[in-house]
Design a protein around this motif. Structure first.
Motif, mmCIF file in Angstrom:
data_model
loop_
_atom_site.group_PDB
_atom_site.id
_atom_site.type_symbol
_atom_site.label_atom_id
_atom_site.label_comp_id
_atom_site.label_asym_id
_atom_site.label_seq_id
_atom_site.Cartn_x
_atom_site.Cartn_y
_atom_site.Cartn_z
ATOM 1 N N ASN A 27 0.800 -1.213 0.000
ATOM 2 C CA ASN A 27 0.000 0.000 0.000
ATOM 3 C C ASN A 27 0.842 1.278 0.000
ATOM 4 O O ASN A 27 0.818 2.054 0.948
ATOM 5 C CB ASN A 27 -0.946 0.020 1.200
ATOM 6 C CG ASN A 27 -1.745 -1.253 1.293
ATOM 7 O OD1 ASN A 27 -2.341 -1.670 0.305
ATOM 8 N ND2 ASN A 27 -1.739 -1.881 2.437
ATOM 9 N N PHE A 29 0.318 3.896 -1.318
ATOM 10 C CA PHE A 29 -0.520 5.091 -1.267
ATOM 11 C C PHE A 29 -0.614 5.649 0.143
ATOM 12 O O PHE A 29 -1.020 6.785 0.358
ATOM 13 C CB PHE A 29 -1.932 4.782 -1.801
ATOM 14 C CG PHE A 29 -2.511 3.493 -1.309
ATOM 15 C CD1 PHE A 29 -2.477 2.379 -2.129
ATOM 16 C CD2 PHE A 29 -3.070 3.390 -0.064
ATOM 17 C CE1 PHE A 29 -3.006 1.173 -1.683
ATOM 18 C CE2 PHE A 29 -3.600 2.192 0.380
ATOM 19 C CZ PHE A 29 -3.563 1.084 -0.419
ATOM 20 N N LEU A 71 -0.834 -3.618 -3.751
ATOM 21 C CA LEU A 71 -1.789 -2.515 -3.617
ATOM 22 C C LEU A 71 -3.120 -2.923 -3.002
ATOM 23 O O LEU A 71 -4.109 -2.202 -3.129
ATOM 24 C CB LEU A 71 -2.033 -1.880 -4.995
ATOM 25 C CG LEU A 71 -0.778 -1.391 -5.729
ATOM 26 C CD1 LEU A 71 -1.147 -0.891 -7.118
ATOM 27 C CD2 LEU A 71 -0.080 -0.303 -4.944
ATOM 28 N N VAL A 73 -5.589 -3.329 0.091
ATOM 29 C CA VAL A 73 -5.773 -2.721 1.406
ATOM 30 C C VAL A 73 -5.689 -3.799 2.486
ATOM 31 O O VAL A 73 -6.263 -4.887 2.339
ATOM 32 C CB VAL A 73 -7.146 -2.009 1.461
ATOM 33 C CG1 VAL A 73 -7.446 -1.513 2.866
ATOM 34 C CG2 VAL A 73 -7.183 -0.859 0.450
ATOM 35 N N ARG A 78 -10.306 -2.505 5.496
ATOM 36 C CA ARG A 78 -11.167 -2.613 4.320
ATOM 37 C C ARG A 78 -12.566 -2.061 4.540
ATOM 38 O O ARG A 78 -13.135 -1.432 3.637
ATOM 39 C CB ARG A 78 -11.229 -4.081 3.868
ATOM 40 C CG ARG A 78 -9.920 -4.554 3.283
ATOM 41 C CD ARG A 78 -9.904 -6.034 2.972
ATOM 42 N NE ARG A 78 -8.541 -6.467 2.642
ATOM 43 C CZ ARG A 78 -8.154 -7.726 2.549
ATOM 44 N NH1 ARG A 78 -9.026 -8.699 2.747
ATOM 45 N NH2 ARG A 78 -6.894 -8.007 2.253
ATOM 46 N N ARG A 81 -12.448 1.716 4.272
ATOM 47 C CA ARG A 81 -12.195 2.143 2.895
ATOM 48 C C ARG A 81 -13.419 1.921 2.010
ATOM 49 O O ARG A 81 -13.724 2.719 1.137
ATOM 50 C CB ARG A 81 -11.004 1.388 2.307
ATOM 51 C CG ARG A 81 -9.706 1.607 3.035
ATOM 52 C CD ARG A 81 -9.165 3.040 2.857
ATOM 53 N NE ARG A 81 -7.956 3.187 3.633
ATOM 54 C CZ ARG A 81 -6.748 2.842 3.201
ATOM 55 N NH1 ARG A 81 -6.605 2.359 1.996
ATOM 56 N NH2 ARG A 81 -5.694 2.983 3.978
ATOM 57 N N ALA A 173 -12.140 -0.970 -5.995
ATOM 58 C CA ALA A 173 -10.939 -0.224 -5.643
ATOM 59 C C ALA A 173 -11.236 1.263 -5.547
ATOM 60 O O ALA A 173 -12.321 1.733 -5.916
ATOM 61 C CB ALA A 173 -9.846 -0.474 -6.687
ATOM 62 N N ARG A 176 -6.822 7.211 -6.182
ATOM 63 C CA ARG A 176 -6.548 8.455 -5.454
ATOM 64 C C ARG A 176 -5.795 9.459 -6.330
ATOM 65 O O ARG A 176 -5.022 9.095 -7.202
ATOM 66 C CB ARG A 176 -5.684 8.161 -4.236
ATOM 67 C CG ARG A 176 -6.271 7.185 -3.233
ATOM 68 C CD ARG A 176 -7.236 7.866 -2.304
ATOM 69 N NE ARG A 176 -7.597 6.992 -1.185
ATOM 70 C CZ ARG A 176 -8.551 7.256 -0.310
ATOM 71 N NH1 ARG A 176 -9.238 8.395 -0.421
ATOM 72 N NH2 ARG A 176 -8.810 6.415 0.672
ATOM 73 N N ASP A 218 -3.324 6.718 -7.957
ATOM 74 C CA ASP A 218 -2.785 5.712 -7.044
ATOM 75 C C ASP A 218 -3.895 4.738 -6.671
ATOM 76 O O ASP A 218 -4.962 5.147 -6.200
ATOM 77 C CB ASP A 218 -2.225 6.380 -5.788
ATOM 78 C CG ASP A 218 -1.143 7.397 -6.124
ATOM 79 O OD1 ASP A 218 -0.322 7.100 -7.004
ATOM 80 O OD2 ASP A 218 -1.133 8.485 -5.522
ATOM 81 N N GLU A 220 -5.867 1.681 -4.751
ATOM 82 C CA GLU A 220 -6.092 0.943 -3.513
ATOM 83 C C GLU A 220 -7.158 -0.117 -3.815
ATOM 84 O O GLU A 220 -8.321 0.218 -4.034
ATOM 85 C CB GLU A 220 -6.604 1.852 -2.398
ATOM 86 C CG GLU A 220 -5.712 3.022 -2.059
ATOM 87 C CD GLU A 220 -6.334 3.936 -0.993
ATOM 88 O OE1 GLU A 220 -5.802 5.046 -0.811
ATOM 89 O OE2 GLU A 220 -7.342 3.549 -0.369
#
Length: 470
Positions: A27, A29, A71, A73, A78, A81, A173, A176, A218, A220
């Protein structure tokens, strides 16, 4: 068989194989680095600079950029997110888009940290490589991009982040710090394929119907991408493959990609490669038999049939299960010849393979409108031997195998008695299977051949049933 060995000393019994530690960056990011329009491949530089959250040994070769970028999470984050993503503008993913998200999520494209922004896209498209912060290059011959249409662009507006939804509408996903730029399709097609002729399979399926904008950022991935098709256990990530190579104490890994069933000619060259590596001083070379599992053209044998056929090859001892790992490479297929074969090789570096087998016309196809090959059959292996960013990978070109009508088996072609050899193309093989005609004895293991016969029988039954229904 010629061997191109690049910057790798031959091991001997008196020199121990050194085991290095590969940093795994999870990750990237989360690094929250500032982004500017002039900062080139900042995500990759950040990933390389980070010490990472975990480590996996790599006894063979480091991933591009020195760090395997993952990548997905972490499990504990999770839910939060997902709740955050639910409030964002949504971008739908097609089938190939989801496969590229999978590729990015597991680190096959390391050190790339998401769908390409414009600076990365232009480097990939025009230079087949990306420049790192320290001035070095990594190979990146195929753009990994996400297209959107006018409606999605308008809905995103000034939002810095967007949610990506899978083909079924489920959240997959977050992207970002997005950047939206023009999708010049003709330029992309011409640079990638070397032609804009109609009939290119990936272009027709994934580019022609796509939007006129590209969105990068980016990535995730909210949870590991699964297909629930009974084959997910074959989809080993680069981290999992590296761990398996170490578990088997491999001192060399040679990768072989194919999108067709394995015949005895393929097995001949794979077994011959292992023999030659042993002669060079390696003690335990491991074969990564790595069929392509993403988008393929309609007349290719489906993935589930190929995997069943591959299992028969191991069951019948054509390849040794103790020294062979069969796994699925999740990338979509472009059929872009010498351009695409660099991507195939680069991805295997990230998985830990330090040798790559390449043969005639890798990633090639027939010209879509003319009766000829789209690419020179020898250019793929020549390009790989000198491609920027692939210097640390050992390229193994192989001699062509064909059916020896005298010896009644697959053998390396001998020009001095060319009339004794029968070349059975993929098209010819499929014709045999469709018609129920058996190929010459020794062309393919019996169990593997029966898998193909059963598949084409099922197709004929479906076609007959459809005709009756009409």
């Amino acid at each position: 068989m010629a061997l191109f060995i690049t910057n790798t000393p031959t091991p001997t019994a008196t020199v121990p194989i050194r085991r290095s530690t590969t940093t795994i960056v999870k990750n990237p990011f989360l690094l929250s680095l500032p982004r500017t329009r002039t900062r080139r491949v900042s995500r990759m530089a950040a990933a390389r600079a980070s010490g990472g959250a975990g480590a996996a040994r790599s006894s063979l070769i480091d991933p591009d950029g020195g760090a395997l970028v993952e990548l997905v999470v972490p499990a504990g984050e999770r839910a939060a997110r997902r709740e955050e993503a639910a409030a964002m503008p949504r971008v739908p993913l097609g089938r190939a888009d989801l496969e590229w998200a999978h590729v990015l999520a597991e680190g096959w494209a390391s050190p790339l940290g998401g769908f390409m922004r414009e600076s990365e896209y232009l480097q990939s498209l025009h230079f087949n490589s990306l420049r790192m912060a320290d001035g070095s290059f990594v190979n990146m011959s195929v753009p990994i991009v996400l297209a959107i249409g006018d409606a999605e662009k308008e809905a995103i507006g000034d939002s810095p982040d967007v949610a990506l939804a899978g083909p079924g509408g489920d959240l997959v996903a977050i992207l970002r710090r997005v950047e939206i730029y023009k999708h010049h399709k003709e330029e992309r097609i011409a640079r990638t394929w070397g032609t804009t002729a109609p009939g290119l399979p990936y272009v027709e399926a994934a580019i022609d119907p796509a939007g006129d904008w590209l969105i990068g950022g980016d990535l995730e991935v909210l949870e590991p991408i699964k297909y629930n098709d009974g084959l997910d256990h074959y989809r080993l990530s680069p981290r999992e493959l590296r761990e398996e190579f170490d578990r088997r104490e491999a001192d060399a890994v040679f990768a072989f990609q194919l999108r067709n069933p394995v015949h005895n000619g393929h097995a001949l060259l794979m077994n011959d490669t292992r023999r030659r590596l042993l002669e060079m001083g390696y003690k335990n070379p491991i074969l990564l038999l790595h069929p392509l599992g993403g988008f393929t053209k309609e007349d290719d044998v489906p993935l589930d049939v190929r995997m069943e056929q591959h299992s028969k090859v191991l069951e019948e001892g054509v390849l040794d299960p103790k020294t062979t790992i069969v796994a699925i490479f999740p990338s979509p297929m472009h059929y872009a010849g010498p351009t695409e074969v660099q991507w195939h090789a680069k991805a295997r570096v990230n998985a830990g393979a330090n040798f790559y087998i390449v043969g005639r016309d890798p990633a090639g196809m027939g010209h879509p409108t003319e009766k000829r090959d789209l690419y020179d059959p020898d250019h793929g292996k020549k390009v790989l031997s000198m491609a920027p960013g692939l210097e640390k990978l050992n390229i193994l070109p192989f001699r062509v195998a064909a059916y020896d009508t005298v010896e009644k088996k697959m053998a390396f072609f001998d020009p001095s008695r060319a009339k004794d050899f029968l070349f059975i193309s993929g098209t010819k093989m499929r014709t045999y299977a469709r018609s129920g005609e058996s190929p010459p004895d020794g062309f393919m293991c019996p169990g593997g051949w029966q898998v193909l016969v059963n598949y084409y029988k099922s197709l004929q039954a479906e076609e007959t049933g459809a005709a009756v229904a009409v």
